[in-house]
Write a protein that holds these residues in place. Structure first.
Motif, PDB file in Angstrom:
ATOM      1  N   PHE A   1       4.473  19.447 -60.867  1.00 37.69           N
ATOM      2  CA  PHE A   1       3.082  19.373 -60.230  1.00 37.69           C
ATOM      3  C   PHE A   1       2.759  17.715 -61.866  1.00 37.69           C
ATOM      4  CE2 PHE A   1       2.136  22.675 -58.039  1.00 37.69           C
ATOM      5  CZ  PHE A   1       2.057  22.248 -57.198  1.00 37.69           C
ATOM      6  N   GLY A   2       3.278  18.127 -62.236  1.00 44.83           N
ATOM      7  CA  GLY A   2       2.492  16.852 -63.942  1.00 44.83           C
ATOM      8  C   GLY A   2       3.171  15.686 -63.291  1.00 44.83           C
ATOM      9  N   ILE A   3       4.654  15.805 -63.652  1.00 42.32           N
ATOM     10  CA  ILE A   3       5.259  14.243 -62.753  1.00 42.32           C
ATOM     11  C   ILE A   3       4.105  13.644 -62.056  1.00 42.32           C
ATOM     12  CG2 ILE A   3       6.935  13.039 -61.950  1.00 42.32           C
ATOM     13  CD1 ILE A   3       8.524  15.066 -63.484  1.00 42.32           C
ATOM     14  N   ALA A   4       4.187  14.427 -60.506  1.00 47.42           N
ATOM     15  CA  ALA A   4       3.343  13.843 -58.940  1.00 47.42           C
ATOM     16  C   ALA A   4       1.892  13.137 -59.643  1.00 47.42           C
ATOM     17  CB  ALA A   4       3.195  14.471 -58.336  1.00 47.42           C
ATOM     18  N   LEU A   5       1.319  14.480 -60.432  1.00 47.23           N
ATOM     19  CA  LEU A   5       0.226  14.028 -60.591  1.00 47.23           C
ATOM     20  C   LEU A   5      -0.081  13.050 -61.641  1.00 47.23           C
ATOM     21  CD1 LEU A   5      -2.930  15.494 -59.508  1.00 47.23           C
ATOM     22  CD2 LEU A   5      -2.733  16.750 -61.961  1.00 47.23           C
ATOM     23  N   SER A   6       0.587  12.791 -62.760  1.00 52.88           N
ATOM     24  CA  SER A   6       0.863  11.548 -63.596  1.00 52.88           C
ATOM     25  C   SER A   6       0.672   9.670 -62.315  1.00 52.88           C
ATOM     26  CB  SER A   6       1.496  11.848 -64.551  1.00 52.88           C
ATOM     27  OG  SER A   6       1.529  13.112 -65.116  1.00 52.88           O
ATOM     28  N   ALA A   7       1.543  10.327 -62.160  1.00 48.96           N
ATOM     29  CA  ALA A   7       1.839   8.997 -60.927  1.00 48.96           C
ATOM     30  C   ALA A   7       0.235   8.604 -60.363  1.00 48.96           C
ATOM     31  CB  ALA A   7       3.173   9.211 -59.784  1.00 48.96           C
ATOM     32  N   VAL A   8      -0.549   9.406 -59.366  1.00 48.95           N
ATOM     33  CA  VAL A   8      -0.800   8.843 -59.144  1.00 48.95           C
ATOM     34  C   VAL A   8      -2.473   8.964 -59.488  1.00 48.95           C
ATOM     35  CG1 VAL A   8      -0.605  10.182 -56.158  1.00 48.95           C
ATOM     36  CG2 VAL A   8      -1.499  11.355 -58.296  1.00 48.95           C
ATOM     37  N   THR A   9      -2.922   9.355 -60.801  1.00 52.33           N
ATOM     38  CA  THR A   9      -3.618   9.662 -61.585  1.00 52.33           C
ATOM     39  C   THR A   9      -3.175   7.944 -62.290  1.00 52.33           C
ATOM     40  OG1 THR A   9      -3.591  11.768 -62.393  1.00 52.33           O
ATOM     41  CG2 THR A   9      -4.621   9.950 -63.780  1.00 52.33           C
ATOM     42  N   PHE A  10      -1.771   7.455 -62.640  1.00 49.43           N
ATOM     43  CA  PHE A  10      -1.713   6.833 -62.845  1.00 49.43           C
ATOM     44  C   PHE A  10      -2.483   5.355 -62.065  1.00 49.43           C
ATOM     45  CE2 PHE A  10       0.662   2.750 -62.440  1.00 49.43           C
ATOM     46  CZ  PHE A  10       0.912   1.985 -63.867  1.00 49.43           C
ATOM     47  N   GLY A  11      -1.804   5.698 -60.596  1.00 51.36           N
ATOM     48  CA  GLY A  11      -2.774   4.580 -59.564  1.00 51.36           C
ATOM     49  C   GLY A  11      -3.873   4.533 -59.350  1.00 51.36           C
ATOM     50  N   TRP A  12      -4.480   6.051 -59.186  1.00 52.48           N
ATOM     51  CA  TRP A  12      -5.770   5.591 -59.912  1.00 52.48           C
ATOM     52  C   TRP A  12      -6.543   4.239 -60.785  1.00 52.48           C
ATOM     53  CZ3 TRP A  12     -10.124   8.717 -61.994  1.00 52.48           C
ATOM     54  CH2 TRP A  12     -11.521   8.078 -61.427  1.00 52.48           C
ATOM     55  N   ILE A  13      -6.442   5.469 -61.555  1.00 55.42           N
ATOM     56  CA  ILE A  13      -6.783   4.202 -62.634  1.00 55.42           C
ATOM     57  C   ILE A  13      -6.551   2.630 -62.968  1.00 55.42           C
ATOM     58  CG2 ILE A  13      -6.175   4.215 -65.528  1.00 55.42           C
ATOM     59  CD1 ILE A  13      -6.156   7.071 -65.755  1.00 55.42           C
ATOM     60  N   SER A  14      -5.168   2.496 -62.726  1.00 58.57           N
ATOM     61  CA  SER A  14      -4.680   1.357 -62.472  1.00 58.57           C
ATOM     62  C   SER A  14      -5.558   0.756 -61.387  1.00 58.57           C
ATOM     63  CB  SER A  14      -3.385   0.697 -62.142  1.00 58.57           C
ATOM     64  OG  SER A  14      -3.261   1.298 -60.528  1.00 58.57           O
ATOM     65  N   ARG A  15      -6.066   0.849 -60.029  1.00 54.26           N
ATOM     66  CA  ARG A  15      -6.922   0.627 -59.223  1.00 54.26           C
ATOM     67  C   ARG A  15      -7.735   0.181 -60.055  1.00 54.26           C
ATOM     68  NH1 ARG A  15      -5.566  -1.776 -54.790  1.00 54.26           N
ATOM     69  NH2 ARG A  15      -4.662  -0.433 -53.419  1.00 54.26           N
ATOM     70  N   LEU A  16      -8.691   1.063 -61.110  1.00 54.85           N
ATOM     71  CA  LEU A  16     -10.044   0.849 -60.606  1.00 54.85           C
ATOM     72  C   LEU A  16      -9.724   0.231 -61.856  1.00 54.85           C
ATOM     73  CD1 LEU A  16     -11.540   4.562 -62.416  1.00 54.85           C
ATOM     74  CD2 LEU A  16     -12.174   2.979 -60.704  1.00 54.85           C
ATOM     75  N   THR A  17      -9.037  -0.537 -62.813  1.00 52.52           N
ATOM     76  CA  THR A  17      -8.593  -1.749 -63.793  1.00 52.52           C
ATOM     77  C   THR A  17      -9.056  -2.818 -63.135  1.00 52.52           C
ATOM     78  OG1 THR A  17      -8.161  -0.344 -65.259  1.00 52.52           O
ATOM     79  CG2 THR A  17      -7.671  -2.137 -65.526  1.00 52.52           C
ATOM     80  N   GLN A  18      -8.208  -2.806 -62.043  1.00 55.15           N
ATOM     81  CA  GLN A  18      -7.878  -4.315 -61.425  1.00 55.15           C
ATOM     82  C   GLN A  18      -9.338  -4.832 -60.157  1.00 55.15           C
ATOM     83  OE1 GLN A  18      -5.742  -4.071 -57.257  1.00 55.15           O
ATOM     84  NE2 GLN A  18      -3.979  -5.054 -58.200  1.00 55.15           N
ATOM     85  N   GLY A  19      -9.830  -3.680 -59.191  1.00 55.38           N
ATOM     86  CA  GLY A  19     -11.087  -3.949 -59.147  1.00 55.38           C
ATOM     87  C   GLY A  19     -12.271  -3.758 -60.442  1.00 55.38           C
ATOM     88  N   HIS A  20     -12.259  -4.108 -62.116  1.00 56.34           N
ATOM     89  CA  HIS A  20     -13.586  -4.070 -62.455  1.00 56.34           C
ATOM     90  C   HIS A  20     -12.907  -5.669 -63.000  1.00 56.34           C
ATOM     91  CE1 HIS A  20     -16.036  -3.787 -65.683  1.00 56.34           C
ATOM     92  NE2 HIS A  20     -14.631  -4.161 -66.532  1.00 56.34           N
ATOM     93  N   SER A  21     -11.345  -6.051 -63.439  1.00 56.27           N
ATOM     94  CA  SER A  21     -11.074  -7.444 -63.897  1.00 56.27           C
ATOM     95  C   SER A  21     -11.280  -8.025 -62.330  1.00 56.27           C
ATOM     96  CB  SER A  21      -9.601  -7.421 -63.579  1.00 56.27           C
ATOM     97  OG  SER A  21      -9.125  -6.206 -65.307  1.00 56.27           O
ATOM     98  N   SER A  22     -11.670  -8.200 -61.258  1.00 57.38           N
ATOM     99  CA  SER A  22     -11.737  -8.807 -60.330  1.00 57.38           C
ATOM    100  C   SER A  22     -13.123  -9.182 -60.463  1.00 57.38           C
ATOM    101  CB  SER A  22     -11.638  -8.095 -58.869  1.00 57.38           C
ATOM    102  OG  SER A  22     -10.231  -8.230 -59.237  1.00 57.38           O
ATOM    103  N   VAL A  23     -14.103  -8.102 -60.666  1.00 57.23           N
ATOM    104  CA  VAL A  23     -15.546  -7.972 -60.193  1.00 57.23           C
ATOM    105  C   VAL A  23     -15.810  -9.061 -61.728  1.00 57.23           C
ATOM    106  CG1 VAL A  23     -18.136  -6.687 -60.936  1.00 57.23           C
ATOM    107  CG2 VAL A  23     -15.624  -5.900 -59.094  1.00 57.23           C
ATOM    108  N   LYS A  24     -15.050  -9.008 -62.961  1.00 61.28           N
ATOM    109  CA  LYS A  24     -15.512  -9.604 -63.942  1.00 61.28           C
ATOM    110  C   LYS A  24     -14.752 -11.650 -63.707  1.00 61.28           C
ATOM    111  CE  LYS A  24     -14.947  -8.717 -68.399  1.00 61.28           C
ATOM    112  NZ  LYS A  24     -14.443  -8.202 -69.269  1.00 61.28           N
ATOM    113  N   ALA A  25     -14.020 -11.701 -63.110  1.00 57.94           N
ATOM    114  CA  ALA A  25     -13.786 -13.170 -62.986  1.00 57.94           C
ATOM    115  C   ALA A  25     -14.198 -13.526 -62.669  1.00 57.94           C
ATOM    116  CB  ALA A  25     -12.252 -12.750 -62.522  1.00 57.94           C
TER     117      ALA A  25
END
Length: 211
Positions: A186-210
């Motif tokens: 559970f911890g490994i899988a949850l870490s992976a999808v949590t990372f995917g979500w955070i990276s998506r948010l970060t990517q979206g934030h970077s696109s808005v700033k650009a």
């Protein structure tokens, strides 16, 4: 099988973008809930009903953590793109995984202590030298927020067994050890999808700033 093979191939070739896509889809959160439901069903159906193994205090705490994971997946699955639902669901899921792992480790230690005590007593040895007494636990559980779950749902949450006293094993591993393995997955899988979500948010934030 083709979908699984393709998903695995996508994960190997583009892990970040694949995880970003997966965490936005309902199936992965329903899969998490389904895995938790399987563990709960095994505990109540196979162990408690079929084998007539009464749950101990720590067992019902572990069961509670699995319900947290189950409900967390269902909350996120309502709308995986809704930030508030994602935050609530991930918070509940991480609580369930971390607490469940801690309780499973506690149960494993009590199991070892209890059986060490049995071995010493059977051999006529010194009980105190073995660190015995691992089976001590309460029949009055304390759940978060003071929830009287053992009164509302006694079959699921009322402890009636002794901590660490079960003799069940499969392939040399006991119930607590299998719980540790389950929470590790559970911890490994949850870490992976949590990372995917955070990276998506970060990517979206970077696109808005650009822009």
């Amino acid at each position: 099988m083709n979908a699984i093979s393709q998903g695995w191939q996508d994960l190997k070739t583009a892990p970040v973008s694949t995880l970003q896509q997966w965490q936005e889809q309902r199936w992965i959160w329903l899969l998490m809930s389904g895995a938790a439901a399987f563990l709960i069903g095994s505990a109540m159906g196979y162990f408690q009903w079929f084998l007539e193994m009464d749950p101990c205090e720590i067992c019902v705490y572990i069961r509670f953590s699995q319900f947290c994971i189950l409900f967390a997946g269902l909350v996120i699955a309502i709308n995986p793109n809704q930030v508030l639902l994602k935050v609530l669901g991930l918070t509940l899921a991480w609580y369930g995984v971390v607490q469940g792992m801690m309780w499973s480790i506690d149960l494993s230690m009590l199991h070892d202590a209890s059986h060490a005590m049995d071995d010493v007593m059977a051999g006529g040895g010194d009980l105190f030298a073995a660190g015995g007494g691992g089976g001590a636990c309460s029949t009055e559980p304390t759940f978060p927020l003071g929830l009287p779950l053992h009164e509302w749902f006694p079959y699921e949450f009322q402890p009636s067994g002794i901590c660490g006293e079960d003799d069940w094993s499969l392939l040399g591993l006991n119930m607590a050890q299998y719980c540790i393995i389950a929470y590790s997955v559970f911890g490994i899988a949850l870490s992976a999808v949590t990372f995917g979500w955070i990276s998506r948010l970060t990517q979206g934030h970077s696109s808005v700033k650009a822009h």
